[in-house]
Motif scaffolding. Structure first.
Motif, PDB file in Angstrom:
ATOM      1  N   GLN A  35      12.434  -8.236 -81.877  1.00 16.31           N
ATOM      2  CA  GLN A  35      12.637  -7.893 -83.279  1.00 16.31           C
ATOM      3  C   GLN A  35      14.019  -8.177 -83.836  1.00 16.31           C
ATOM      4  O   GLN A  35      14.189  -8.162 -85.042  1.00 16.31           O
ATOM      5  N   ASP A  94      10.141   3.121 -86.168  1.00 16.51           N
ATOM      6  CA  ASP A  94       9.179   4.225 -86.082  1.00 16.51           C
ATOM      7  C   ASP A  94       7.806   3.719 -85.670  1.00 16.51           C
ATOM      8  O   ASP A  94       7.106   4.358 -84.886  1.00 16.51           O
ATOM      9  N   ARG A  95       7.421   2.564 -86.217  1.00 20.39           N
ATOM     10  CA  ARG A  95       6.093   2.034 -85.905  1.00 20.39           C
ATOM     11  C   ARG A  95       5.995   1.656 -84.425  1.00 20.39           C
ATOM     12  O   ARG A  95       5.040   1.989 -83.747  1.00 20.39           O
ATOM     13  N   ILE A  96       7.026   0.986 -83.941  1.00 19.55           N
ATOM     14  CA  ILE A  96       6.944   0.440 -82.589  1.00 19.55           C
ATOM     15  C   ILE A  96       7.197   1.508 -81.531  1.00 19.55           C
ATOM     16  O   ILE A  96       6.609   1.480 -80.453  1.00 19.55           O
ATOM     17  N   VAL A 124       7.784  -7.956 -71.220  1.00 25.02           N
ATOM     18  CA  VAL A 124       6.908  -7.229 -72.144  1.00 25.02           C
ATOM     19  C   VAL A 124       6.744  -5.793 -71.653  1.00 25.02           C
ATOM     20  O   VAL A 124       6.539  -5.554 -70.459  1.00 25.02           O
ATOM     21  N   ALA A 125       6.824  -4.855 -72.583  1.00 26.86           N
ATOM     22  CA  ALA A 125       6.649  -3.447 -72.218  1.00 26.86           C
ATOM     23  C   ALA A 125       5.222  -3.207 -71.742  1.00 26.86           C
ATOM     24  O   ALA A 125       4.266  -3.626 -72.394  1.00 26.86           O
ATOM     25  N   VAL A 126       5.108  -2.535 -70.601  1.00 26.83           N
ATOM     26  CA  VAL A 126       3.792  -2.223 -70.031  1.00 26.83           C
ATOM     27  C   VAL A 126       3.841  -0.800 -69.477  1.00 26.83           C
ATOM     28  O   VAL A 126       4.833  -0.403 -68.868  1.00 26.83           O
ATOM     29  N   ARG A 127       2.766  -0.060 -69.719  1.00 24.19           N
ATOM     30  CA  ARG A 127       2.671   1.293 -69.152  1.00 24.19           C
ATOM     31  C   ARG A 127       2.255   1.161 -67.683  1.00 24.19           C
ATOM     32  O   ARG A 127       1.120   0.793 -67.374  1.00 24.19           O
ATOM     33  N   ALA A 161      -1.531   6.417 -70.609  1.00 27.43           N
ATOM     34  CA  ALA A 161      -0.956   5.545 -71.644  1.00 27.43           C
ATOM     35  C   ALA A 161      -0.828   6.222 -73.000  1.00 27.43           C
ATOM     36  O   ALA A 161      -0.946   5.580 -74.033  1.00 27.43           O
ATOM     37  N   GLN A 162      -0.591   7.526 -72.971  1.00 24.73           N
ATOM     38  CA  GLN A 162      -0.454   8.237 -74.243  1.00 24.73           C
ATOM     39  C   GLN A 162       0.983   8.660 -74.535  1.00 24.73           C
ATOM     40  O   GLN A 162       1.264   9.137 -75.627  1.00 24.73           O
ATOM     41  N   SER A 170       6.513   4.708 -81.843  1.00 26.98           N
ATOM     42  CA  SER A 170       5.649   5.887 -81.984  1.00 26.98           C
ATOM     43  C   SER A 170       4.824   6.168 -80.743  1.00 26.98           C
ATOM     44  O   SER A 170       4.315   7.279 -80.569  1.00 26.98           O
ATOM     45  N   ALA A 171       4.638   5.161 -79.911  1.00 28.78           N
ATOM     46  CA  ALA A 171       3.829   5.365 -78.700  1.00 28.78           C
ATOM     47  C   ALA A 171       4.663   5.909 -77.543  1.00 28.78           C
ATOM     48  O   ALA A 171       4.153   6.056 -76.432  1.00 28.78           O
TER      49      ALA A 171
END
Lengths: 152, 204
Positions: A113, A122-124, A52-55, A40-41, A126-127
Protein backbone atom coordinates in the motif's frame (compact mmCIF):
# COMPACT_ATOMS: atom_id res chain seq x y z
CA UNK A 1 9.12 -32.21 4.60
CA UNK A 2 11.30 -29.21 3.80
CA UNK A 3 10.31 -25.78 5.04
CA UNK A 4 12.14 -22.48 4.79
CA UNK A 5 11.54 -20.20 7.74
CA UNK A 6 13.31 -16.89 8.23
CA UNK A 7 15.75 -17.76 5.44
CA UNK A 8 16.75 -21.05 7.09
CA UNK A 9 15.88 -24.45 5.67
CA UNK A 10 14.44 -27.06 7.98
CA UNK A 11 13.53 -30.71 7.57
CA UNK A 12 10.24 -31.11 9.39
CA UNK A 13 9.12 -34.53 10.58
CA UNK A 14 5.42 -33.97 11.18
CA UNK A 15 1.97 -34.87 9.89
CA UNK A 16 1.20 -33.20 6.57
CA UNK A 17 -1.97 -31.75 8.03
CA UNK A 18 -0.30 -30.12 11.04
CA UNK A 19 -1.08 -26.39 11.05
CA UNK A 20 1.95 -24.24 10.28
CA UNK A 21 1.46 -22.49 13.62
CA UNK A 22 2.12 -25.75 15.47
CA UNK A 23 5.23 -26.37 13.39
CA UNK A 24 6.58 -22.91 14.16
CA UNK A 25 5.88 -22.95 17.87
CA UNK A 26 6.21 -26.58 18.93
CA UNK A 27 8.79 -27.93 16.50
CA UNK A 28 10.94 -24.92 15.61
CA UNK A 29 10.50 -23.10 18.93
CA UNK A 30 9.54 -19.84 17.26
CA UNK A 31 7.06 -18.75 19.88
CA UNK A 32 6.76 -15.14 18.80
CA UNK A 33 3.82 -16.17 16.64
CA UNK A 34 0.79 -16.58 18.88
CA UNK A 35 -2.20 -18.88 19.03
CA UNK A 36 -5.28 -16.73 19.42
CA UNK A 37 -8.53 -18.23 18.19
CA UNK A 38 -7.42 -21.02 15.88
CA UNK A 39 -10.10 -20.19 13.30
CA UNK A 40 -8.72 -17.17 11.40
CA UNK A 41 -10.88 -14.74 13.32
CA UNK A 42 -8.27 -12.80 15.28
CA UNK A 43 -5.01 -12.53 13.32
CA UNK A 44 -2.66 -13.27 16.23
CA UNK A 45 -0.96 -16.08 14.30
CA UNK A 46 -0.18 -14.02 11.19
CA UNK A 47 3.07 -14.79 9.37
CA UNK A 48 4.24 -14.08 5.85
CA UNK A 49 4.47 -16.67 3.09
CA UNK A 50 6.42 -15.13 0.23
CA UNK A 51 5.57 -11.75 1.70
CA UNK A 52 1.81 -12.26 1.89
CA UNK A 53 0.07 -12.26 5.26
CA UNK A 54 -1.27 -15.71 6.12
CA UNK A 55 -2.99 -16.99 9.25
CA UNK A 56 -0.67 -19.79 10.26
CA UNK A 57 -3.41 -21.57 12.23
CA UNK A 58 -5.26 -22.22 8.97
CA UNK A 59 -2.61 -23.52 6.63
CA UNK A 60 -1.39 -27.09 6.83
CA UNK A 61 2.30 -27.88 6.59
CA UNK A 62 1.74 -29.67 3.27
CA UNK A 63 0.11 -26.59 1.77
CA UNK A 64 2.90 -24.13 2.55
CA UNK A 65 4.14 -23.25 -0.91
CA UNK A 66 6.69 -20.55 -0.19
CA UNK A 67 9.18 -19.09 2.25
CA UNK A 68 7.83 -18.34 5.70
CA UNK A 69 8.76 -15.24 7.64
CA UNK A 70 7.81 -14.90 11.29
CA UNK A 71 8.13 -11.97 13.66
CA UNK A 72 11.58 -13.29 14.59
CA UNK A 73 12.70 -12.99 10.98
CA UNK A 74 11.13 -9.66 10.11
CA UNK A 75 13.89 -7.74 11.85
CA UNK A 76 16.31 -8.13 14.73
CA UNK A 77 16.68 -6.27 18.02
CA UNK A 78 19.72 -4.54 16.52
CA UNK A 79 18.11 -3.88 13.16
CA UNK A 80 14.35 -3.87 13.58
CA UNK A 81 12.03 -3.65 10.59
CA UNK A 82 10.61 -0.09 10.26
CA UNK A 83 7.24 -1.38 11.47
CA UNK A 84 8.86 -2.92 14.55
CA UNK A 85 10.78 0.31 15.22
CA UNK A 86 7.59 2.36 14.91
CA UNK A 87 5.87 -0.05 17.31
CA UNK A 88 8.62 0.52 19.86
CA UNK A 89 8.66 4.29 19.39
CA UNK A 90 4.89 4.52 19.80
CA UNK A 91 4.85 1.94 22.60
CA UNK A 92 1.94 0.29 20.85
CA UNK A 93 1.77 -2.91 22.84
CA UNK A 94 -0.25 -3.19 26.02
CA UNK A 95 -0.53 -6.86 26.97
CA UNK A 96 1.29 -7.63 23.72
CA UNK A 97 -0.35 -10.92 22.85
CA UNK A 98 -1.76 -9.86 19.47
CA UNK A 99 1.11 -7.60 18.54
CA UNK A 100 3.29 -9.93 16.50
CA UNK A 101 0.27 -10.64 14.31
CA UNK A 102 -0.51 -6.93 14.10
CA UNK A 103 3.06 -6.14 13.06
CA UNK A 104 3.16 -8.90 10.45
CA UNK A 105 -0.15 -7.76 8.97
CA UNK A 106 0.99 -4.13 8.99
CA UNK A 107 4.28 -4.99 7.30
CA UNK A 108 2.52 -7.01 4.58
CA UNK A 109 0.04 -4.18 4.06
CA UNK A 110 2.75 -1.53 3.72
CA UNK A 111 4.59 -3.64 1.18
CA UNK A 112 1.48 -3.33 -1.00
CA UNK A 113 0.00 0.00 0.00
CA UNK A 114 2.82 2.50 0.39
CA UNK A 115 1.22 5.20 2.52
CA UNK A 116 -2.34 4.15 3.41
CA UNK A 117 -4.84 6.62 4.87
CA UNK A 118 -6.82 5.97 8.04
CA UNK A 119 -9.70 4.34 6.17
CA UNK A 120 -7.38 1.96 4.36
CA UNK A 121 -5.62 1.06 7.59
CA UNK A 122 -8.91 0.40 9.34
CA UNK A 123 -10.18 -1.71 6.46
CA UNK A 124 -7.07 -3.83 6.14
CA UNK A 125 -6.26 -4.19 9.82
CA UNK A 126 -9.84 -4.95 10.91
CA UNK A 127 -9.12 -8.67 10.77
CA UNK A 128 -6.48 -8.30 13.50
CA UNK A 129 -8.13 -7.98 16.88
CA UNK A 130 -6.63 -6.34 19.97
CA UNK A 131 -8.50 -6.89 23.22
CA UNK A 132 -6.54 -4.07 24.85
CA UNK A 133 -7.90 -1.79 22.11
CA UNK A 134 -4.55 -0.32 21.15
CA UNK A 135 -6.00 0.55 17.77
CA UNK A 136 -5.20 4.31 17.85
CA UNK A 137 -1.54 3.54 18.56
CA UNK A 138 -1.49 0.81 15.91
CA UNK A 139 -2.78 3.31 13.37
CA UNK A 140 -0.26 5.97 14.42
CA UNK A 141 2.62 3.50 14.25
CA UNK A 142 1.56 2.35 10.78
CA UNK A 143 1.55 5.94 9.52
CA UNK A 144 4.98 6.43 11.04
CA UNK A 145 6.33 3.19 9.56
CA UNK A 146 4.93 4.12 6.16
CA UNK A 147 6.86 7.40 6.26
CA UNK A 148 10.04 5.59 7.30
CA UNK A 149 9.67 3.08 4.49
CA UNK A 150 8.97 5.84 1.97
CA UNK A 151 12.12 7.72 2.93
CA UNK A 152 14.21 4.56 3.07
CA UNK B 1 -6.52 -55.45 -6.30
CA UNK B 2 -9.20 -53.18 -4.83
CA UNK B 3 -6.87 -52.30 -1.98
CA UNK B 4 -4.09 -51.38 -4.42
CA UNK B 5 -6.50 -49.21 -6.38
CA UNK B 6 -7.60 -47.46 -3.19
CA UNK B 7 -4.02 -46.74 -2.20
CA UNK B 8 -3.36 -45.33 -5.66
CA UNK B 9 -6.46 -43.15 -5.41
CA UNK B 10 -5.37 -41.83 -2.04
CA UNK B 11 -1.96 -41.00 -3.43
CA UNK B 12 -3.47 -39.10 -6.33
CA UNK B 13 -6.02 -37.32 -4.14
CA UNK B 14 -4.91 -36.82 -0.55
CA UNK B 15 -7.44 -37.77 2.08
CA UNK B 16 -10.34 -35.36 2.09
CA UNK B 17 -9.45 -33.63 -1.15
CA UNK B 18 -12.62 -32.19 -2.62
CA UNK B 19 -12.13 -33.24 -6.22
CA UNK B 20 -15.40 -34.17 -7.90
CA UNK B 21 -15.80 -36.04 -11.13
CA UNK B 22 -18.71 -35.49 -13.49
CA UNK B 23 -19.60 -35.85 -17.14
CA UNK B 24 -21.05 -33.43 -19.64
CA UNK B 25 -23.50 -35.27 -21.90
CA UNK B 26 -25.50 -32.61 -23.76
CA UNK B 27 -28.93 -33.49 -25.10
CA UNK B 28 -29.65 -32.56 -28.72
CA UNK B 29 -30.27 -28.83 -28.99
CA UNK B 30 -34.02 -28.27 -29.13
CA UNK B 31 -34.80 -31.73 -27.78
CA UNK B 32 -36.07 -30.35 -24.45
CA UNK B 33 -39.38 -28.50 -24.39
CA UNK B 34 -39.52 -25.01 -22.88
CA UNK B 35 -41.58 -26.14 -19.89
CA UNK B 36 -39.00 -28.74 -18.93
CA UNK B 37 -36.24 -26.22 -19.58
CA UNK B 38 -37.84 -23.76 -17.18
CA UNK B 39 -38.20 -26.49 -14.57
CA UNK B 40 -34.52 -27.30 -14.99
CA UNK B 41 -33.72 -23.60 -14.62
CA UNK B 42 -35.61 -23.49 -11.32
CA UNK B 43 -33.33 -26.23 -9.99
CA UNK B 44 -30.25 -24.44 -11.34
CA UNK B 45 -31.44 -21.25 -9.65
CA UNK B 46 -31.86 -23.07 -6.34
CA UNK B 47 -28.16 -23.92 -6.53
CA UNK B 48 -26.73 -20.62 -7.71
CA UNK B 49 -28.83 -18.55 -5.32
CA UNK B 50 -27.81 -20.72 -2.36
CA UNK B 51 -25.54 -18.89 0.10
CA UNK B 52 -22.65 -21.30 -0.60
CA UNK B 53 -22.59 -19.87 -4.13
CA UNK B 54 -24.19 -16.43 -3.94
CA UNK B 55 -22.24 -15.10 -0.95
CA UNK B 56 -19.21 -14.59 -3.18
CA UNK B 57 -21.10 -13.66 -6.37
CA UNK B 58 -21.52 -10.05 -5.24
CA UNK B 59 -21.64 -6.70 -6.95
CA UNK B 60 -19.28 -3.82 -7.53
CA UNK B 61 -18.78 -3.02 -3.85
CA UNK B 62 -16.58 -6.14 -3.78
CA UNK B 63 -17.81 -7.08 -0.33
CA UNK B 64 -18.55 -10.79 0.18
CA UNK B 65 -21.63 -11.64 2.19
CA UNK B 66 -22.35 -13.79 5.18
CA UNK B 67 -25.82 -15.28 4.78
CA UNK B 68 -27.56 -18.59 5.22
CA UNK B 69 -28.55 -20.84 8.10
CA UNK B 70 -25.11 -20.56 9.71
CA UNK B 71 -25.61 -16.85 10.37
CA UNK B 72 -28.16 -15.22 12.67
CA UNK B 73 -28.71 -12.48 10.11
CA UNK B 74 -27.60 -11.59 6.61
CA UNK B 75 -24.83 -9.05 6.40
CA UNK B 76 -21.47 -8.24 4.88
CA UNK B 77 -18.50 -10.50 5.64
CA UNK B 78 -17.14 -9.66 9.06
CA UNK B 79 -13.78 -7.99 9.66
CA UNK B 80 -14.53 -5.17 7.24
CA UNK B 81 -13.47 -7.36 4.33
CA UNK B 82 -13.27 -5.70 0.91
CA UNK B 83 -11.90 -7.83 -1.91
CA UNK B 84 -11.18 -4.79 -4.07
CA UNK B 85 -11.58 -4.49 -7.82
CA UNK B 86 -9.08 -7.35 -8.14
CA UNK B 87 -11.76 -9.52 -6.44
CA UNK B 88 -8.93 -11.37 -4.65
CA UNK B 89 -8.16 -8.73 -2.03
CA UNK B 90 -4.90 -7.66 -3.67
CA UNK B 91 -5.57 -4.00 -2.80
CA UNK B 92 -6.49 -4.75 0.79
CA UNK B 93 -6.22 -8.09 2.50
CA UNK B 94 -5.84 -11.10 0.19
CA UNK B 95 -8.68 -13.60 0.54
CA UNK B 96 -5.98 -16.25 0.83
CA UNK B 97 -4.73 -14.74 4.09
CA UNK B 98 -7.48 -16.72 5.83
CA UNK B 99 -9.02 -18.87 3.07
CA UNK B 100 -5.91 -20.89 2.35
CA UNK B 101 -5.43 -22.88 -0.82
CA UNK B 102 -5.47 -26.46 0.32
CA UNK B 103 -5.77 -30.01 -0.90
CA UNK B 104 -7.86 -30.84 2.16
CA UNK B 105 -11.23 -29.37 3.11
CA UNK B 106 -11.55 -27.06 6.08
CA UNK B 107 -13.54 -29.42 8.24
CA UNK B 108 -12.74 -28.08 11.68
CA UNK B 109 -15.54 -26.29 13.48
CA UNK B 110 -15.53 -22.69 12.27
CA UNK B 111 -12.43 -23.09 10.11
CA UNK B 112 -12.26 -20.55 7.33
CA UNK B 113 -13.49 -22.30 4.16
CA UNK B 114 -10.72 -23.47 1.83
CA UNK B 115 -10.57 -24.79 -1.72
CA UNK B 116 -7.92 -26.23 -3.97
CA UNK B 117 -7.78 -23.01 -6.01
CA UNK B 118 -7.11 -19.54 -4.62
CA UNK B 119 -10.12 -18.07 -2.85
CA UNK B 120 -11.70 -15.11 -4.66
CA UNK B 121 -14.94 -13.42 -5.59
CA UNK B 122 -16.62 -14.26 -8.88
CA UNK B 123 -16.21 -11.63 -11.61
CA UNK B 124 -18.40 -8.60 -10.93
CA UNK B 125 -20.60 -9.12 -14.00
CA UNK B 126 -21.63 -12.48 -12.56
CA UNK B 127 -23.51 -10.95 -9.65
CA UNK B 128 -26.04 -13.35 -8.11
CA UNK B 129 -26.48 -12.14 -4.55
CA UNK B 130 -29.80 -10.32 -4.16
CA UNK B 131 -30.72 -10.84 -7.81
CA UNK B 132 -34.00 -12.32 -9.03
CA UNK B 133 -34.20 -15.66 -10.80
CA UNK B 134 -34.90 -13.83 -14.08
CA UNK B 135 -31.88 -11.55 -13.61
CA UNK B 136 -29.52 -14.43 -12.89
CA UNK B 137 -30.95 -16.40 -15.80
CA UNK B 138 -30.37 -13.46 -18.14
CA UNK B 139 -26.77 -13.10 -16.91
CA UNK B 140 -25.97 -16.78 -17.22
CA UNK B 141 -27.30 -16.97 -20.76
CA UNK B 142 -25.45 -13.84 -21.91
CA UNK B 143 -21.92 -14.65 -23.16
CA UNK B 144 -20.92 -11.04 -22.53
CA UNK B 145 -21.56 -11.61 -18.84
CA UNK B 146 -20.87 -15.31 -18.35
CA UNK B 147 -17.28 -15.59 -19.46
CA UNK B 148 -18.10 -16.01 -23.15
CA UNK B 149 -19.70 -19.43 -22.73
CA UNK B 150 -22.53 -21.13 -24.54
CA UNK B 151 -24.72 -23.59 -22.61
CA UNK B 152 -22.43 -26.54 -23.18
CA UNK B 153 -19.39 -24.53 -22.15
CA UNK B 154 -21.22 -23.49 -18.97
CA UNK B 155 -21.61 -27.16 -18.10
CA UNK B 156 -17.98 -27.84 -19.00
CA UNK B 157 -16.92 -24.99 -16.74
CA UNK B 158 -18.76 -26.62 -13.84
CA UNK B 159 -17.17 -29.99 -14.60
CA UNK B 160 -13.66 -28.56 -14.95
CA UNK B 161 -13.83 -26.34 -11.87
CA UNK B 162 -14.99 -29.26 -9.74
CA UNK B 163 -12.33 -31.53 -11.21
CA UNK B 164 -9.74 -29.06 -9.90
CA UNK B 165 -11.28 -28.84 -6.44
CA UNK B 166 -12.59 -25.35 -7.12
CA UNK B 167 -15.57 -23.50 -5.74
CA UNK B 168 -18.18 -25.59 -7.57
CA UNK B 169 -16.92 -28.67 -5.75
CA UNK B 170 -16.70 -26.71 -2.52
CA UNK B 171 -20.30 -25.50 -2.84
CA UNK B 172 -21.61 -29.06 -2.89
CA UNK B 173 -19.25 -30.27 -0.14
CA UNK B 174 -18.26 -27.25 1.95
CA UNK B 175 -17.30 -29.17 5.09
CA UNK B 176 -17.23 -27.71 8.56
CA UNK B 177 -20.92 -28.41 9.13
CA UNK B 178 -21.95 -25.84 6.55
CA UNK B 179 -25.14 -26.42 4.58
CA UNK B 180 -24.19 -27.49 1.03
CA UNK B 181 -25.85 -26.22 -2.11
CA UNK B 182 -28.89 -28.38 -2.92
CA UNK B 183 -28.49 -31.54 -4.96
CA UNK B 184 -25.20 -32.71 -6.37
CA UNK B 185 -22.75 -31.72 -9.07
CA UNK B 186 -23.91 -34.20 -11.73
CA UNK B 187 -27.57 -33.25 -11.29
CA UNK B 188 -26.62 -29.59 -11.52
CA UNK B 189 -24.67 -30.12 -14.73
CA UNK B 190 -27.53 -32.17 -16.19
CA UNK B 191 -29.99 -29.39 -15.33
CA UNK B 192 -27.79 -26.74 -16.95
CA UNK B 193 -27.66 -28.88 -20.09
CA UNK B 194 -31.42 -29.47 -20.05
CA UNK B 195 -32.01 -25.74 -19.68
CA UNK B 196 -29.54 -25.08 -22.48
CA UNK B 197 -31.03 -27.64 -24.84
CA UNK B 198 -34.41 -25.95 -24.33
CA UNK B 199 -32.91 -22.67 -25.54
CA UNK B 200 -32.00 -21.24 -22.11
CA UNK B 201 -35.54 -20.04 -21.30
CA UNK B 202 -35.84 -17.55 -18.44
CA UNK B 203 -38.78 -16.96 -16.08
CA UNK B 204 -40.99 -13.91 -16.40
Amino acid sequence: MELTVNRQRHQIDAEAGMPLLWVLRDILGLTGTKYGCGIAQCGACTVHIDGVAVRSCQIALADVGGEVTTIEGLGTPDAPHPVQQAWIDHQVAQCGYCQSGQIMSAAAMLALQGEPDDAQIDRIMSANLCRCATYPRIRAAIHDAARRLATG
Amino acid sequence: MIRAALVLLLLVHPAGAEVMSSVVAPPQEGSVIREDGLAAWDRVHAVVSHPRCANCHVGADNVPMWSGPEYPQTGPHGMNIDAGDSRIGAETLPCTTCHVTSSAPANGPNDAPAAMIDWQLAPVEMIWFGQSSAQICAQMSDPARNGGRDWIQLAEHLRDDAAHGGFVAWGFAPGGGRQPAPGDLQSHIDDVLKWGAAGQPCPG
